[in-house]
Write a protein that holds these residues in place. Sequence first.
Motif, PDB file in Angstrom:
ATOM      1  N   ARG A   2       2.797   7.425   7.589  1.00 37.63           N
ATOM      2  CA  ARG A   2       3.848   6.629   6.957  1.00 37.63           C
ATOM      3  C   ARG A   2       5.152   6.863   7.726  1.00 37.63           C
ATOM      4  O   ARG A   2       5.638   8.005   7.806  1.00 37.63           O
ATOM      5  N   SER A  24       7.695  -1.345  15.550  1.00 34.28           N
ATOM      6  CA  SER A  24       7.112  -1.409  14.210  1.00 34.28           C
ATOM      7  C   SER A  24       5.879  -2.296  14.189  1.00 34.28           C
ATOM      8  O   SER A  24       4.867  -1.983  13.542  1.00 34.28           O
ATOM      9  N   GLN A  27       3.073  -0.350  15.718  1.00 31.78           N
ATOM     10  CA  GLN A  27       2.597   0.728  14.842  1.00 31.78           C
ATOM     11  C   GLN A  27       1.780   0.183  13.680  1.00 31.78           C
ATOM     12  O   GLN A  27       0.766   0.773  13.300  1.00 31.78           O
ATOM     13  N   ARG A  28       2.206  -0.926  13.134  1.00 26.57           N
ATOM     14  CA  ARG A  28       1.426  -1.531  12.051  1.00 26.57           C
ATOM     15  C   ARG A  28       0.060  -1.982  12.554  1.00 26.57           C
ATOM     16  O   ARG A  28      -0.954  -1.813  11.869  1.00 26.57           O
ATOM     17  N   HIS A  32      -0.651   2.116  10.996  1.00 27.49           N
ATOM     18  CA  HIS A  32       0.352   2.923  10.308  1.00 27.49           C
ATOM     19  C   HIS A  32       1.048   2.096   9.226  1.00 27.49           C
ATOM     20  O   HIS A  32       1.143   0.866   9.305  1.00 27.49           O
ATOM     21  N   ASP A  33       1.557   2.786   8.216  1.00 26.99           N
ATOM     22  CA  ASP A  33       2.336   2.164   7.149  1.00 26.99           C
ATOM     23  C   ASP A  33       3.809   2.306   7.520  1.00 26.99           C
ATOM     24  O   ASP A  33       4.329   3.427   7.595  1.00 26.99           O
ATOM     25  N   VAL A  34       4.480   1.186   7.774  1.00 28.56           N
ATOM     26  CA  VAL A  34       5.835   1.210   8.346  1.00 28.56           C
ATOM     27  C   VAL A  34       6.798   0.434   7.457  1.00 28.56           C
ATOM     28  O   VAL A  34       6.488  -0.671   6.993  1.00 28.56           O
ATOM     29  N   GLU A  35       7.984   1.011   7.217  1.00 26.18           N
ATOM     30  CA  GLU A  35       9.046   0.320   6.500  1.00 26.18           C
ATOM     31  C   GLU A  35      10.384   0.554   7.197  1.00 26.18           C
ATOM     32  O   GLU A  35      10.498   1.402   8.091  1.00 26.18           O
ATOM     33  N   PHE A  93       9.297   5.794  -0.819  1.00 28.33           N
ATOM     34  CA  PHE A  93       8.318   5.504   0.241  1.00 28.33           C
ATOM     35  C   PHE A  93       7.544   6.746   0.677  1.00 28.33           C
ATOM     36  O   PHE A  93       6.400   6.660   1.102  1.00 28.33           O
ATOM     37  N   PRO A  95       7.825   8.995   3.416  1.00 25.13           N
ATOM     38  CA  PRO A  95       7.337   8.927   4.792  1.00 25.13           C
ATOM     39  C   PRO A  95       6.899  10.289   5.328  1.00 25.13           C
ATOM     40  O   PRO A  95       7.363  11.341   4.872  1.00 25.13           O
TER      41      PRO A  95
END
Length: 426
Positions: A2, A24, A27-28, A32-35, A93, A95
């Motif tokens: 994350r 991003s 990575q997604r 991966h979980d990206v914000e 979130f 991370p």
Amino acid sequence: MRILHVNKFLYRRGGAEGYLLDLSELQRAAGHDVEYWGMDHPDNLPGLPLADTFAPHVELEPAPGGLAGLAASARMVWSPASGRGLARALDRFRPDVVHFHNVYHQLSPSVLRPVRARGITSVMTLHDYKLACPSYQMLSHGAVCERCVGGSTLNAVRERCKSGSLGASAVLALESGLHRRLHAYDAVDRFVSPSHFLREVMVRAGMAPERIVTLANVVSGGEEAPVPSPPAGPGAGARFVFAGRLSPEKGVDTLVRAVGGAPDGIGLDVAGDGPSRAELEALAAQVAPGRVHFHGRLDKAQVADLVRRSVAMVVPSRWYENQPMTILEAFAAATPVVATDLGGMPELVRDGVEGHLVPPNDAEALARVLGGLAADPDGARAMGSRARERFTAEFTGEVHLAGLAAVYDEARRASERGRAHTTTEG
């Protein structure tokens, strides 16, 4: 994993934001979980899940006057609202790593504190020279300046580095001086420098060498082989392209003058906007009438189309560019690059290999290079092919993600050592 990316602007504004969004996306795609987290802004990407926790919007260009200006100056030094907002985002979130980008001014280093307090691994990509130079550009009145690197930030006041303004320069000097004295950025576990040049500057400014890892930037969408579009000779209307912010440090005025002094048939496409646009349009009408087309801000696909159809990308900057994303985008499109021999650009563009290097502020030298490339389309194509080979070997998403994963892992270990040391001391 994350991953939370933190940057003051969350739309494709410049090179830092372009890198953030491209990274991003990669990575997604890798699972991966990206914000994102940043400042509330009307141009931000729509529908961001953490938007209700963002720092309040403030405009600093131009800086507000009166009491609003004093409040903005205080926020640049330390923004409690930014720290509180990021704390809420972290708790929501959760991370594994927080990846900081440009947090100066609008966010401030207050955003580092909640990350460190929660024991979360942190990494920061250095997109400019802010931690060594109060005005971040290492320029003083259009000339390269290194007085604050390892020296007092009061040099920025003496030189009036910010737009020639004593007051604005004093605010920047105070901000940087306090951050240095308080070691505000020591909370970052590892820094990423896209160029060896920037890393060396930061070491000279007092940053421990072991805390900085050199890792080249990346652009997404360049892995596929480009569709060739052979550059034409001057008789058929050879065109060059500039893409970026229209501001004095970018040297676009020198490029416009060079086009005016280049052989007939050579033109220029300018993609981007900024405070110098009206001045540059007036200059083009005077010295290169009908030869320069200002497109304004374009989306990524439109810029890529211009780059693909151009003889070369031109990066005429008069400041120490770190690692311009536009150069990597040109390499991905098999388009050679003409750049000034400053900062990290000679690490990318080898003269006569992937393009040409020229001195800054030298319109005559630049005009000669443009004319030579336009007159030799086969040579330009060969340089473009070598640029594409370099991109495939060094700047793809796969290469970058592998390098960044190693940085994240190293930062995690550094964070764990820091927590263990703190526990032992306690």
